[in-house]
Design a protein around this motif. Sequence first.
Motif, PDB file in Angstrom:
ATOM      1  N   ALA A  68      13.135  -3.948 -19.384  1.00  0.00           N
ATOM      2  CA  ALA A  68      13.406  -3.681 -20.809  1.00  0.00           C
ATOM      3  C   ALA A  68      12.403  -2.682 -21.405  1.00  0.00           C
ATOM      4  CB  ALA A  68      13.407  -4.989 -21.591  1.00  0.00           C
ATOM      5  N   VAL A  69      11.183  -2.600 -20.809  1.00  0.00           N
ATOM      6  CA  VAL A  69      10.228  -1.587 -21.300  1.00  0.00           C
ATOM      7  C   VAL A  69      10.173  -0.376 -20.361  1.00  0.00           C
ATOM      8  CG1 VAL A  69       8.799  -3.280 -22.537  1.00  0.00           C
ATOM      9  CG2 VAL A  69       8.182  -2.631 -20.185  1.00  0.00           C
ATOM     10  N   GLY A  70      11.072  -0.333 -19.399  1.00  0.00           N
ATOM     11  CA  GLY A  70      11.154   0.838 -18.516  1.00  0.00           C
ATOM     12  C   GLY A  70      10.219   0.783 -17.320  1.00  0.00           C
ATOM     13  N   ALA A  71       9.631  -0.389 -17.039  1.00  0.00           N
ATOM     14  CA  ALA A  71       8.725  -0.500 -15.882  1.00  0.00           C
ATOM     15  C   ALA A  71       9.514  -0.845 -14.624  1.00  0.00           C
ATOM     16  CB  ALA A  71       7.682  -1.582 -16.146  1.00  0.00           C
ATOM     17  N   LYS A  72       8.990  -0.428 -13.488  1.00  0.00           N
ATOM     18  CA  LYS A  72       9.560  -0.831 -12.200  1.00  0.00           C
ATOM     19  C   LYS A  72       8.901  -2.137 -11.774  1.00  0.00           C
ATOM     20  CE  LYS A  72      11.953   2.996 -11.450  1.00  0.00           C
ATOM     21  NZ  LYS A  72      13.111   3.019 -12.345  1.00  0.00           N
ATOM     22  N   VAL A  73       9.584  -2.854 -10.857  1.00  0.00           N
ATOM     23  CA  VAL A  73       9.045  -4.148 -10.421  1.00  0.00           C
ATOM     24  C   VAL A  73       8.990  -4.236  -8.903  1.00  0.00           C
ATOM     25  CG1 VAL A  73       9.285  -6.664 -10.518  1.00  0.00           C
ATOM     26  CG2 VAL A  73       9.998  -5.262 -12.465  1.00  0.00           C
ATOM     27  N   LEU A  74       7.821  -4.631  -8.406  1.00  0.00           N
ATOM     28  CA  LEU A  74       7.659  -4.927  -6.984  1.00  0.00           C
ATOM     29  C   LEU A  74       7.497  -6.436  -6.836  1.00  0.00           C
ATOM     30  CD1 LEU A  74       5.420  -3.124  -4.387  1.00  0.00           C
ATOM     31  CD2 LEU A  74       5.448  -5.608  -4.478  1.00  0.00           C
ATOM     32  N   LEU A  75       8.255  -7.025  -5.921  1.00  0.00           N
ATOM     33  CA  LEU A  75       8.071  -8.444  -5.617  1.00  0.00           C
ATOM     34  C   LEU A  75       7.371  -8.564  -4.279  1.00  0.00           C
ATOM     35  CD1 LEU A  75      11.404 -10.343  -6.348  1.00  0.00           C
ATOM     36  CD2 LEU A  75       9.362 -10.143  -7.782  1.00  0.00           C
ATOM     37  N   ASP A  76       6.308  -9.376  -4.262  1.00  0.00           N
ATOM     38  CA  ASP A  76       5.667  -9.726  -2.999  1.00  0.00           C
ATOM     39  C   ASP A  76       6.414 -10.945  -2.465  1.00  0.00           C
ATOM     40  OD1 ASP A  76       4.175 -10.866  -1.019  1.00  0.00           O
ATOM     41  OD2 ASP A  76       2.245 -10.681  -2.044  1.00  0.00           O
ATOM     42  N   CYS A 116      -7.235 -15.707   0.602  1.00  0.00           N
ATOM     43  CA  CYS A 116      -7.105 -14.319   0.097  1.00  0.00           C
ATOM     44  C   CYS A 116      -6.626 -14.296  -1.351  1.00  0.00           C
ATOM     45  CB  CYS A 116      -6.175 -13.473   0.974  1.00  0.00           C
ATOM     46  SG  CYS A 116      -6.728 -13.325   2.656  1.00  0.00           S
ATOM     47  N   THR A 117      -7.035 -15.290  -2.118  1.00  0.00           N
ATOM     48  CA  THR A 117      -6.701 -15.326  -3.557  1.00  0.00           C
ATOM     49  C   THR A 117      -7.968 -15.724  -4.322  1.00  0.00           C
ATOM     50  OG1 THR A 117      -5.981 -17.639  -3.367  1.00  0.00           O
ATOM     51  CG2 THR A 117      -4.260 -15.963  -3.209  1.00  0.00           C
ATOM     52  N   GLN A 118      -9.030 -14.970  -4.151  1.00  0.00           N
ATOM     53  CA  GLN A 118     -10.306 -15.358  -4.779  1.00  0.00           C
ATOM     54  C   GLN A 118     -10.218 -15.449  -6.311  1.00  0.00           C
ATOM     55  OE1 GLN A 118     -13.177 -12.725  -2.921  1.00  0.00           O
ATOM     56  NE2 GLN A 118     -13.842 -14.354  -1.555  1.00  0.00           N
ATOM     57  N   PRO A 119      -9.546 -14.472  -6.988  1.00  0.00           N
ATOM     58  CA  PRO A 119      -9.467 -14.624  -8.453  1.00  0.00           C
ATOM     59  C   PRO A 119      -8.725 -15.897  -8.877  1.00  0.00           C
ATOM     60  CG  PRO A 119      -8.967 -12.368  -7.812  1.00  0.00           C
ATOM     61  CD  PRO A 119      -9.013 -13.170  -6.547  1.00  0.00           C
ATOM     62  N   LEU A 120      -7.758 -16.308  -8.078  1.00  0.00           N
ATOM     63  CA  LEU A 120      -7.020 -17.544  -8.396  1.00  0.00           C
ATOM     64  C   LEU A 120      -7.931 -18.764  -8.229  1.00  0.00           C
ATOM     65  CD1 LEU A 120      -4.354 -19.064  -8.992  1.00  0.00           C
ATOM     66  CD2 LEU A 120      -3.844 -18.934  -6.547  1.00  0.00           C
ATOM     67  N   MET A 121      -8.720 -18.759  -7.165  1.00  0.00           N
ATOM     68  CA  MET A 121      -9.655 -19.871  -6.948  1.00  0.00           C
ATOM     69  C   MET A 121     -10.648 -19.938  -8.117  1.00  0.00           C
ATOM     70  SD  MET A 121      -8.708 -21.341  -4.124  1.00  0.00           S
ATOM     71  CE  MET A 121      -6.991 -20.914  -4.276  1.00  0.00           C
ATOM     72  N   LYS A 122     -11.093 -18.768  -8.562  1.00  0.00           N
ATOM     73  CA  LYS A 122     -12.040 -18.702  -9.680  1.00  0.00           C
ATOM     74  C   LYS A 122     -11.411 -19.301 -10.943  1.00  0.00           C
ATOM     75  CE  LYS A 122     -15.212 -15.477 -11.800  1.00  0.00           C
ATOM     76  NZ  LYS A 122     -15.301 -14.099 -12.252  1.00  0.00           N
ATOM     77  N   ARG A 123     -10.120 -19.027 -11.135  1.00  0.00           N
ATOM     78  CA  ARG A 123      -9.404 -19.572 -12.308  1.00  0.00           C
ATOM     79  C   ARG A 123      -9.468 -21.106 -12.301  1.00  0.00           C
ATOM     80  NH1 ARG A 123      -7.126 -22.656 -14.961  1.00  0.00           N
ATOM     81  NH2 ARG A 123      -5.335 -22.439 -16.363  1.00  0.00           N
ATOM     82  N   SER A 132      -3.762  -8.637  -1.190  1.00  0.00           N
ATOM     83  CA  SER A 132      -3.002  -7.435  -0.833  1.00  0.00           C
ATOM     84  C   SER A 132      -2.104  -6.960  -1.976  1.00  0.00           C
ATOM     85  CB  SER A 132      -2.189  -7.647   0.447  1.00  0.00           C
ATOM     86  OG  SER A 132      -1.189  -8.584   0.210  1.00  0.00           O
ATOM     87  N   ASN A 133      -1.966  -7.764  -3.005  1.00  0.00           N
ATOM     88  CA  ASN A 133      -1.267  -7.292  -4.207  1.00  0.00           C
ATOM     89  C   ASN A 133      -2.236  -7.133  -5.383  1.00  0.00           C
ATOM     90  OD1 ASN A 133       1.039  -6.366  -5.553  1.00  0.00           O
ATOM     91  ND2 ASN A 133       1.546  -8.412  -6.326  1.00  0.00           N
ATOM     92  N   ILE A 134      -3.500  -7.020  -5.066  1.00  0.00           N
ATOM     93  CA  ILE A 134      -4.530  -6.737  -6.086  1.00  0.00           C
ATOM     94  C   ILE A 134      -5.235  -5.429  -5.724  1.00  0.00           C
ATOM     95  CG2 ILE A 134      -6.649  -7.535  -7.226  1.00  0.00           C
ATOM     96  CD1 ILE A 134      -5.873 -10.426  -6.432  1.00  0.00           C
ATOM     97  N   ASN A 164       0.829  -1.216   0.000  1.00  0.00           N
ATOM     98  CA  ASN A 164       0.000   0.000   0.000  1.00  0.00           C
ATOM     99  C   ASN A 164       0.857   1.257   0.000  1.00  0.00           C
ATOM    100  OD1 ASN A 164      -3.170  -0.244   0.374  1.00  0.00           O
ATOM    101  ND2 ASN A 164      -2.218  -2.078   1.240  1.00  0.00           N
ATOM    102  N   LEU A 165       1.980   1.200   0.729  1.00  0.00           N
ATOM    103  CA  LEU A 165       2.883   2.357   0.761  1.00  0.00           C
ATOM    104  C   LEU A 165       3.336   2.692  -0.668  1.00  0.00           C
ATOM    105  CD1 LEU A 165       5.892   2.764   3.232  1.00  0.00           C
ATOM    106  CD2 LEU A 165       6.012   3.555   0.892  1.00  0.00           C
ATOM    107  N   VAL A 166       3.727   1.664  -1.410  1.00  0.00           N
ATOM    108  CA  VAL A 166       4.204   1.899  -2.788  1.00  0.00           C
ATOM    109  C   VAL A 166       3.059   2.436  -3.651  1.00  0.00           C
ATOM    110  CG1 VAL A 166       5.204   0.833  -4.844  1.00  0.00           C
ATOM    111  CG2 VAL A 166       6.016   0.155  -2.575  1.00  0.00           C
ATOM    112  N   ALA A 167       1.871   1.853  -3.488  1.00  0.00           N
ATOM    113  CA  ALA A 167       0.732   2.309  -4.306  1.00  0.00           C
ATOM    114  C   ALA A 167       0.404   3.773  -4.022  1.00  0.00           C
ATOM    115  CB  ALA A 167      -0.487   1.421  -4.042  1.00  0.00           C
ATOM    116  N   LYS A 168       0.458   4.135  -2.732  1.00  0.00           N
ATOM    117  CA  LYS A 168       0.014   5.486  -2.356  1.00  0.00           C
ATOM    118  C   LYS A 168       1.092   6.554  -2.559  1.00  0.00           C
ATOM    119  CE  LYS A 168      -4.036   4.336  -0.103  1.00  0.00           C
ATOM    120  NZ  LYS A 168      -4.374   3.276  -1.065  1.00  0.00           N
ATOM    121  N   THR A 169       2.336   6.158  -2.764  1.00  0.00           N
ATOM    122  CA  THR A 169       3.403   7.155  -2.942  1.00  0.00           C
ATOM    123  C   THR A 169       3.956   7.084  -4.364  1.00  0.00           C
ATOM    124  OG1 THR A 169       5.077   5.634  -2.088  1.00  0.00           O
ATOM    125  CG2 THR A 169       4.011   7.064  -0.505  1.00  0.00           C
ATOM    126  N   PHE A 170       4.661   6.006  -4.652  1.00  0.00           N
ATOM    127  CA  PHE A 170       5.180   5.811  -6.012  1.00  0.00           C
ATOM    128  C   PHE A 170       4.028   5.843  -7.019  1.00  0.00           C
ATOM    129  CE2 PHE A 170       5.957   3.038  -9.598  1.00  0.00           C
ATOM    130  CZ  PHE A 170       7.178   3.499 -10.065  1.00  0.00           C
TER     131      PHE A 170
END
Length: 407
Positions: free
Chosen positions: A192-200, A364-371, A125-127, A99-105
Motif C-alpha cells: 500500500a505504500v509502494g514497498a517490495k516485500v521479501l519473505l524469509d 543466530c538471532t542475537q537481537p531477539l535474545m536481547k529483547r 541472515s536477514n539483518i 544477499n543476492l537481493v540486497a546486492k542487486t535489487f
Amino acid sequence: MSLNIEQIRGLFPVLHQEVHGKPLIYFDNAATTQKPKSVIDALSNYYELDNSNIHRGAHVLADRATRYYEETREAVREFIGAKEFAEIIFTKGTTESINLVAKTFGRKFIGKGDEIIISTLEHHSNIVPWQMLCEETGAILKIIPINDAGEILFGEFEKLLSPTTKLVSVVHASNALGTINPVKKVIAAAHAVGAKVLLDGAQSTSHLEIDVQDLDCDFLAFSAHKIYGPTGLGVLYGKRDVLEAMPPFLGGGEMIKEVTFEKTTYNDIPFKFEAGTPNIADVIAFKAALDFVNSLGKPAIKAHEDGLLIHANELLSDIKGFVPIGTAKEKVSVLSFNINGMHPFDVGQMLDAKGIAVRTGHHCTQPLMKRFGIEGTVRASFSVYNTRSEIEKLAEGIAQIARFKNK
Ligand code: 7TS
C-alpha cells in the motif's frame, strides 16, 4: 488423514542409530532436517549415471542432467505456486538468496534516506545484508517490535511504513521461537505504500503451504536442507518484473547472452542469476525431497507436528523451573525454553547424553535474545518423523534436569 510415522521413519536411515548408547532422538530439525533414502539415492544415482555439466553439452548425459535439473525447477515452481519457472533461481541457501537481493535489487533501488523494515524476530541472515546495504548507500534500517509472546506488533509496523519504505524483509516463521508472522497482512500493508516485500521462508516452507501468488510477496528465500533436501542449495523466488529490473549478482558463464571485450549482454531470467556451474547434483536430488513432502501433504505434516508441540507443552508446563520462550498463538513446531539457573549449553549437553539432539544458544538471532534479556535458549524443533514417545522422553529428560537444579 493421519500419517504412518513408523513407515516414514523407515525412509530415514540416519534415525536408526544409537548415540551415547541411547537411541537417537533428533530434535534439531530447524537447523537441518534429515534426508530420506530417496534423496540420498538421487544424489548417488546422479553421480553414478548422469554426471555432466548442464545447458551446454551436445551429448546424452548433458541432456539428461539438464532435463533433471530443470525438472526440479518446475517442481519448486509448483511447490510454492509461482507463475513461471523463470521466477525460480537456485542459490546456495536462504543466506545467499537474501544477499543476492540486497546486492542487486538493494544497490539499484534503495538509496540514501530510503527505509528498509525488518522485525525483531529476524535471523542474522536477514539483518546483516541490510546493515551492509545501509552502510553502503545511506539507507535506514527500521525494526518492528514484538510482544512478550514473540509476536510482531502489527500496529507498530503500520506506523513505521511510509512512502520512503522501499523494502520490508520479514521472516515467515521464526527459527528461534516458532512464531508464524501474519505475512499476508504485512505484504498488503507494505504494498500500500509502494514497498517490495521479501519473505524469509527458511522455516516456513517445510511446514506451511505456500502460494506466492496468493501471498503476493515479491521475493521468497528458502533452503533445501530444511525441507529434507541436500545442503548447499537454496531458492530465491522473485516476481518476473522485479527480477528483470534487477542487475545480475555474479558475473561469469551461463548468465550471459553474448560477451565481447566491449560489452556483455545478460541472459534471460532465471539464468541471469545463475553464474557458473551450479550445484547440479543437489538440485536434482532436491526433487526427491519435494516428492517426499508432496506425497504426505503439508497439512498432514503440520497436523502431526502441531500434535507433538501440544503434547510437549502439556508435559512440560508443570515442571518447576521450566521457562518457555516464545508463546505465540500461531507457531511452527519449535519449542524454545530455558531451565532456571542453568546455562542452555549445559542443558543441551545433558540432553545429548540421553541421546536427545537439540540446539542451544542464540540461534543466530542475537537481537531477539536481547529483547528477552537472555543469552540463548534450548531449542527442540520437531519434524514429521518425530514421535509422541520421543516427546515423552524429552519431557522426562527435562524434568530430571530441572529437578536436579530446582529442588
Ligand atoms: N533464516 C532463517 C529463519 C533460518 O532459520 C535460517 C537458518 C536462515 C535464514 C539461514 O539459512 P541457511 O540455510 O542459509 O543457513 N537457521 C538455522 C537454525 O535455526 N539453526 O541452524 C540454522
